[in-house]
Design an enzyme around this catalytic site. Structure first.
Site, PDB file in Angstrom:
ATOM      1  N   GLY A  12      39.125  54.039  37.990  1.00  0.00           N
ATOM      2  CA  GLY A  12      38.766  55.049  38.967  1.00  0.00           C
ATOM      3  C   GLY A  12      39.885  56.044  39.174  1.00  0.00           C
ATOM      4  O   GLY A  12      40.985  55.910  38.620  1.00  0.00           O
ATOM      5  N   SER A  15      43.814  55.166  40.040  1.00  0.00           N
ATOM      6  CA  SER A  15      43.864  53.713  39.833  1.00  0.00           C
ATOM      7  C   SER A  15      45.129  53.257  39.122  1.00  0.00           C
ATOM      8  O   SER A  15      45.413  52.067  39.074  1.00  0.00           O
ATOM      9  CB  SER A  15      42.645  53.255  39.023  1.00  0.00           C
ATOM     10  OG  SER A  15      42.677  53.843  37.723  1.00  0.00           O
ATOM     11  N   LYS A  17      45.582  54.326  35.844  1.00  0.00           N
ATOM     12  CA  LYS A  17      45.210  54.271  34.425  1.00  0.00           C
ATOM     13  C   LYS A  17      46.094  55.148  33.543  1.00  0.00           C
ATOM     14  O   LYS A  17      46.482  54.738  32.449  1.00  0.00           O
ATOM     15  CB  LYS A  17      43.727  54.581  34.222  1.00  0.00           C
ATOM     16  CG  LYS A  17      43.316  55.979  34.610  1.00  0.00           C
ATOM     17  CD  LYS A  17      41.816  56.135  34.619  1.00  0.00           C
ATOM     18  CE  LYS A  17      41.453  57.475  35.200  1.00  0.00           C
ATOM     19  NZ  LYS A  17      41.881  57.671  36.581  1.00  0.00           N
ATOM     20  N   ALA A  36      46.361  67.059  26.107  1.00  0.00           N
ATOM     21  CA  ALA A  36      46.024  67.358  27.497  1.00  0.00           C
ATOM     22  C   ALA A  36      44.719  68.134  27.551  1.00  0.00           C
ATOM     23  O   ALA A  36      44.536  69.100  26.813  1.00  0.00           O
ATOM     24  CB  ALA A  36      47.146  68.162  28.138  1.00  0.00           C
ATOM     25  N   HIS A  52      53.604  67.608  35.222  1.00  0.00           N
ATOM     26  CA  HIS A  52      53.353  66.689  34.110  1.00  0.00           C
ATOM     27  C   HIS A  52      53.952  67.216  32.806  1.00  0.00           C
ATOM     28  O   HIS A  52      54.537  66.453  32.031  1.00  0.00           O
ATOM     29  CB  HIS A  52      51.853  66.444  33.942  1.00  0.00           C
ATOM     30  CG  HIS A  52      51.279  65.527  34.971  1.00  0.00           C
ATOM     31  ND1 HIS A  52      51.407  64.168  34.918  1.00  0.00           N
ATOM     32  CD2 HIS A  52      50.565  65.792  36.094  1.00  0.00           C
ATOM     33  CE1 HIS A  52      50.801  63.625  35.953  1.00  0.00           C
ATOM     34  NE2 HIS A  52      50.283  64.589  36.690  1.00  0.00           N
TER      35      HIS A  52
END
Length: 175
Positions: A12, A15, A17, A36, A52
């Site tokens: 989700g 989460s 991940k 990306a 990022h």
């Protein structure tokens, strides 16, 4: 045991991940490539993407921006690299908003994953555990995301669900 050629990391929103997928890639030998798929539509997202990008650059990642042509980006991967595709959810959203045939694009993605010269870790959101969306586009997206996740999981050598930062291997070798 050799690293799986295709790993799907699913969970989700928020989460853990993506962090888990990045750790998976860092643990594998080879130059790191980040595909990306996010597009910035507001200042908050622009700032997030910039953070990022700076973080990846500081840690030796090569970034390929591919909001729509993920299959093309994967064909550019070379042996000796390891690829992180983050994420299939943004990619699918981009396709739907561009009014592209997502099933045709998904077929091209699956072919590219099968023929990719490098192992690939794909991040994707699990969108089917919440309430039924109130509008047709959101319902169409949720349905397409569920189908795409099933396609990816069927082809993956390893599938990992991440919940509250905790990984659970659903398919394939344990970590």
């Amino acid at each position: 045991m050799a690293d799986p050629s295709l790993t799907l990391v699913i969970g989700g929103a928020a989460s853990g991940k993506s962090a888990h997928a990045e750790a998976q890639v860092r643990a594998m030998p080879g130059a790191r490539v980040y595909i990306a798929t996010a597009q910035a539509y507001d200042d908050e997202m622009r700032a997030k993407i910039a953070r990022h990008q700076a973080d990846r650059a500081a840690h030796g990642w090569r970034t390929v921006e591919a909001p729509l042509d993920v299959a093309g980006a994967l064909t550019g991967a070379r042996a000796g690299e390891v690829v992180l595709l983050d994420c299939a959810t943004f990619w699918l959203s981009n396709l739907l908003l561009a009014e592209r045939d997502w099933r045709t694009e998904a077929a091209a993605l699956l072919t590219a994953l099968e023929t990719c010269a490098a192992p690939v870790v794909v991040v994707s959101n699990e969108t089917g555990q919440g309430i039924v969306p109130e509008n047709a586009l959101a319902r169409r997206f949720r349905q397409a995301q569920g189908e795409l996740n099933q396609m990816l999981a069927a082809r993956a050598d390893r599938v990992i669900a991440v919940i509250a930062g905790l990984p659970l291997v659903l398919k394939g070798p344990a970590e």
